[in-house]
Design a protein around this motif. Structure first.
Motif, PDB file in Angstrom:
ATOM      1  N   UNK A  18      82.072  94.292 -43.996  1.00  0.00           N
ATOM      2  CA  UNK A  18      82.263  95.019 -45.245  1.00  0.00           C
ATOM      3  C   UNK A  18      81.847  94.143 -46.423  1.00  0.00           C
ATOM      4  N   UNK A  19      81.731  94.725 -47.587  1.00  0.00           N
ATOM      5  CA  UNK A  19      81.242  93.959 -48.735  1.00  0.00           C
ATOM      6  C   UNK A  19      82.244  92.934 -49.226  1.00  0.00           C
ATOM      7  N   UNK A  20      83.529  93.113 -48.929  1.00  0.00           N
ATOM      8  CA  UNK A  20      84.558  92.163 -49.370  1.00  0.00           C
ATOM      9  C   UNK A  20      85.327  91.650 -48.179  1.00  0.00           C
ATOM     10  N   UNK A  21      85.782  90.389 -48.274  1.00  0.00           N
ATOM     11  CA  UNK A  21      86.663  89.828 -47.267  1.00  0.00           C
ATOM     12  C   UNK A  21      88.004  90.445 -47.503  1.00  0.00           C
ATOM     13  N   UNK A  73      90.529  87.113 -42.434  1.00  0.00           N
ATOM     14  CA  UNK A  73      89.221  86.466 -42.550  1.00  0.00           C
ATOM     15  C   UNK A  73      88.526  86.427 -41.189  1.00  0.00           C
ATOM     16  N   UNK A  74      89.279  86.215 -40.111  1.00  0.00           N
ATOM     17  CA  UNK A  74      88.690  86.248 -38.763  1.00  0.00           C
ATOM     18  C   UNK A  74      88.062  87.612 -38.478  1.00  0.00           C
ATOM     19  N   UNK A  75      88.769  88.681 -38.844  1.00  0.00           N
ATOM     20  CA  UNK A  75      88.217  90.022 -38.621  1.00  0.00           C
ATOM     21  C   UNK A  75      86.931  90.214 -39.416  1.00  0.00           C
ATOM     22  N   UNK A 111      88.522  78.779 -45.245  1.00  0.00           N
ATOM     23  CA  UNK A 111      88.305  79.735 -46.336  1.00  0.00           C
ATOM     24  C   UNK A 111      89.603  80.249 -46.948  1.00  0.00           C
ATOM     25  N   UNK A 112      90.703  79.969 -46.321  1.00  0.00           N
ATOM     26  CA  UNK A 112      91.993  80.553 -46.704  1.00  0.00           C
ATOM     27  C   UNK A 112      92.295  80.420 -48.200  1.00  0.00           C
TER      28      UNK A 112
END
Length: 196
Positions: free
Chosen positions: A193-196, A180-182, A23-24
């Motif tokens: 949360x609503x956003x990465x 992204x892992x978190x 996803x990076x």
């Protein structure tokens, strides 16, 4: 020629880290940290579900750091750029072997090879001490300035400057994967949360 190796331990399981690594480049929140990445396209993808292997090739276009004057003279596009930077096209090949929990990524530049050759090899494996909880990341980068090989001092300076920029960008990439892992961890716990 400059060769350096970096290692990092992600305190997340292998499947989460590798999902984050994929996803990076597509994560909108990563654009600031990875501002040197101009474009990414999948060229080829082959999944073999019988053995649990994925092979993929992607085209990645990156902006170079400002080039030294001598290299700008050799590259018309960089010479005309106000920042002295050039676009560099790379090919990333990845092999994911899910049953072995192994992911290997190789990135090579395909443009500017008359001036500089860069190869970056990365691996993601379960950490030997905490294989179910942590992931060992290892990256080896080789940088070689071709036409300046006869001028060893200049070549070394260019290679070192490139290595410094690659180290900075690698750190940014690891920060993005950690974030992204978190997010994925929170998502799995039902509290994303609503956003990465």
């Amino acid at each position: 020629m400059v060769v350096y190796t970096q290692e990092h331990v992600y305190r997340h399981p292998w499947d989460r880290v590798t999902a984050a690594a994929w996803r990076k480049f597509t994560d909108p929140a990563s654009r600031t940290a990875l501002s040197h990445v101009a474009d990414v396209h999948t060229l080829h993808r082959r999944l073999d579900p019988e053995v649990g292997r994925l092979q993929e090739a992607r085209s990645i276009t990156v902006r170079s750091p400002p080039l030294p004057f001598i290299l700008r003279r050799l590259l018309p596009a960089a010479a005309s750029s106000p920042s002295g930077a050039a676009l560099c096209h790379c090919v990333e090949t990845s092999l994911v072997d899910a049953p072995r929990r192994a992911m290997d990524v190789v990135v090579r530049n395909v443009s500017l090879r008359g001036l500089i050759e860069v190869e970056e090899r990365s691996s993601y494996r379960p950490h030997p001490e905490q294989p179910e909880e942590w992931t060992q990341f290892r990256q080896e980068t080789t940088i070689r300035c071709r036409p300046l090989a006869a001028l060893a001092a200049v070549a070394e300076k260019v290679e070192t400057r490139c290595a410094e920029r690659f180290l900075q960008n690698s750190a940014k990439g690891r920060e993005v994967v950690e974030r992204i892992c978190r997010y994925l961890e929170a998502e799995a716990a039902g509290a994303a949360p609503s956003k990465i």
